[in-house]
Design a protein around this motif. Sequence first.
Motif, PDB file in Angstrom:
ATOM      1  N   ALA A  65       1.109  -1.329  -0.089  1.00  0.00           N
ATOM      2  CA  ALA A  65       0.172  -0.151  -0.003  1.00  0.00           C
ATOM      3  C   ALA A  65       0.750   1.162  -0.344  1.00  0.00           C
ATOM      4  O   ALA A  65       1.754   0.909   0.908  1.00  0.00           O
ATOM      5  CB  ALA A  65      -0.739   0.283   1.198  1.00  0.00           C
ATOM      6  N   LEU A  66       0.203   2.139  -0.442  1.00  0.00           N
ATOM      7  CA  LEU A  66       1.081   3.526  -0.541  1.00  0.00           C
ATOM      8  C   LEU A  66       1.011   4.150   1.487  1.00  0.00           C
ATOM      9  O   LEU A  66      -0.448   4.135   1.650  1.00  0.00           O
ATOM     10  CB  LEU A  66       0.740   4.474  -1.639  1.00  0.00           C
ATOM     11  CG  LEU A  66       1.065   4.289  -3.100  1.00  0.00           C
ATOM     12  CD1 LEU A  66       0.483   3.444  -3.400  1.00  0.00           C
ATOM     13  CD2 LEU A  66       0.921   5.823  -3.906  1.00  0.00           C
ATOM     14  N   SER A  67       2.094   4.954   1.246  1.00  0.00           N
ATOM     15  CA  SER A  67       2.299   5.122   3.008  1.00  0.00           C
ATOM     16  C   SER A  67       1.325   7.053   2.536  1.00  0.00           C
ATOM     17  O   SER A  67       1.929   8.168   2.133  1.00  0.00           O
ATOM     18  CB  SER A  67       2.907   6.026   3.426  1.00  0.00           C
ATOM     19  OG  SER A  67       3.417   6.020   4.718  1.00  0.00           O
ATOM     20  N   VAL A  68       0.081   6.934   3.130  1.00  0.00           N
ATOM     21  CA  VAL A  68      -0.662   8.010   2.983  1.00  0.00           C
ATOM     22  C   VAL A  68      -1.495   8.544   4.833  1.00  0.00           C
ATOM     23  O   VAL A  68      -1.714   7.853   5.382  1.00  0.00           O
ATOM     24  CB  VAL A  68      -2.308   8.194   2.426  1.00  0.00           C
ATOM     25  CG1 VAL A  68      -1.298   8.555   1.392  1.00  0.00           C
ATOM     26  CG2 VAL A  68      -2.488   7.305   2.330  1.00  0.00           C
ATOM     27  N   THR A  69      -1.520   9.736   4.747  1.00  0.00           N
ATOM     28  CA  THR A  69      -2.148   9.742   6.540  1.00  0.00           C
ATOM     29  C   THR A  69      -3.900   9.757   6.108  1.00  0.00           C
ATOM     30  O   THR A  69      -4.615  10.849   4.908  1.00  0.00           O
ATOM     31  CB  THR A  69      -2.424  11.308   6.707  1.00  0.00           C
ATOM     32  OG1 THR A  69      -0.356  11.692   6.453  1.00  0.00           O
ATOM     33  CG2 THR A  69      -2.888  11.451   8.488  1.00  0.00           C
ATOM     34  N   PRO A  70      -5.171   8.635   6.253  1.00  0.00           N
ATOM     35  CA  PRO A  70      -6.338   8.750   6.693  1.00  0.00           C
ATOM     36  C   PRO A  70      -7.165   9.934   6.691  1.00  0.00           C
ATOM     37  O   PRO A  70      -6.574   9.866   8.725  1.00  0.00           O
ATOM     38  CB  PRO A  70      -5.980   7.076   6.726  1.00  0.00           C
ATOM     39  CG  PRO A  70      -5.592   6.950   8.069  1.00  0.00           C
ATOM     40  CD  PRO A  70      -3.814   7.641   7.880  1.00  0.00           C
ATOM     41  N   VAL A  71      -7.905  10.318   6.475  1.00  0.00           N
ATOM     42  CA  VAL A  71      -8.975  10.944   6.861  1.00  0.00           C
ATOM     43  C   VAL A  71     -10.297  10.462   7.456  1.00  0.00           C
ATOM     44  O   VAL A  71     -10.701  11.116   8.363  1.00  0.00           O
ATOM     45  CB  VAL A  71      -9.001  12.131   6.106  1.00  0.00           C
ATOM     46  CG1 VAL A  71     -10.468  13.363   5.930  1.00  0.00           C
ATOM     47  CG2 VAL A  71      -7.632  13.775   5.738  1.00  0.00           C
TER      48      VAL A  71
END
Length: 291
Positions: free
Chosen positions: A226-232
Amino acid sequence: MTIFNLGSINVDYVYRVSHLPGAGETLAAHSLQTGLGGKGANMSVAAARAGSHVAHIGAVGPDGIWARDRLMEYGVDTRHIAQIDVPTGHAIINVDDAGENAITLFSGANQSIAQSAIGAALSAGSVGDILVMQNETNGQEYLAKTGSNLKFRVCYAAAPFDAKAVKSVLPYLDFLILNEVEANQLTRALGVEIGALKVADIIVTLGSKGARWINAGAGVDQHFDALSVTPVDTTGAGDTFTGYVLSGLDRGLSMGQSISLAMRAAALMVTRMGAADVIPDLKEVEAFAGL
């Protein structure tokens, strides 16, 4: 080619909360957002925004005409969405500050889709078209069997999970998509490991850990990061993934290419608040992925 989707159409009521409420707890919401949702609608919008012709099979009540119209605005073929005298389905969605959610569903019109309407929709298809369904409508076994007989590529997104529902369509499936929890539930229910199921392609989504693709016939058991993102907000991320995978296959991409694109679409989706209304289009996903 066409992707036919027997899918739910819901009105989503999204409440932003500090944490997901526990039993007996009364919790004040920070905000309320109303929009288009339902696993079926989300998948149709995702596949349409990814560049495919998507024909949605479903139903809304008199209170849901706006939802059908919005699907059409988003590029979905809505000719097979009936207006019936049953309230439109809806979902109450709590989303906490970490982006996790808890969802309560009211099925409404989603469980009153006429078998004749399903048959009429499929009669417009061709050999090799893709058929997808979820466990939020009636008519799944009829659709799967009919689609298999017509030599469609039959896909099932096994959510919300119900072992009986999966068993009823399993003999007709070419493609099964489920998350890690659902995969474990299915393994326990059938007493068979996921990789041993007689389904050509299986994808197990793993949230922040990525996804796993299994094709036992070809000896494939491949992991995708998975891509590393900050979930909202994680609402609709799995549906976005499914829609993009199916669209990739419909447009002639390999399974690996389709999954990689879908991983990026899902990663972008969790950075947004909402469901069908905020699903990214192909240009946004390609720009986000640096493609």
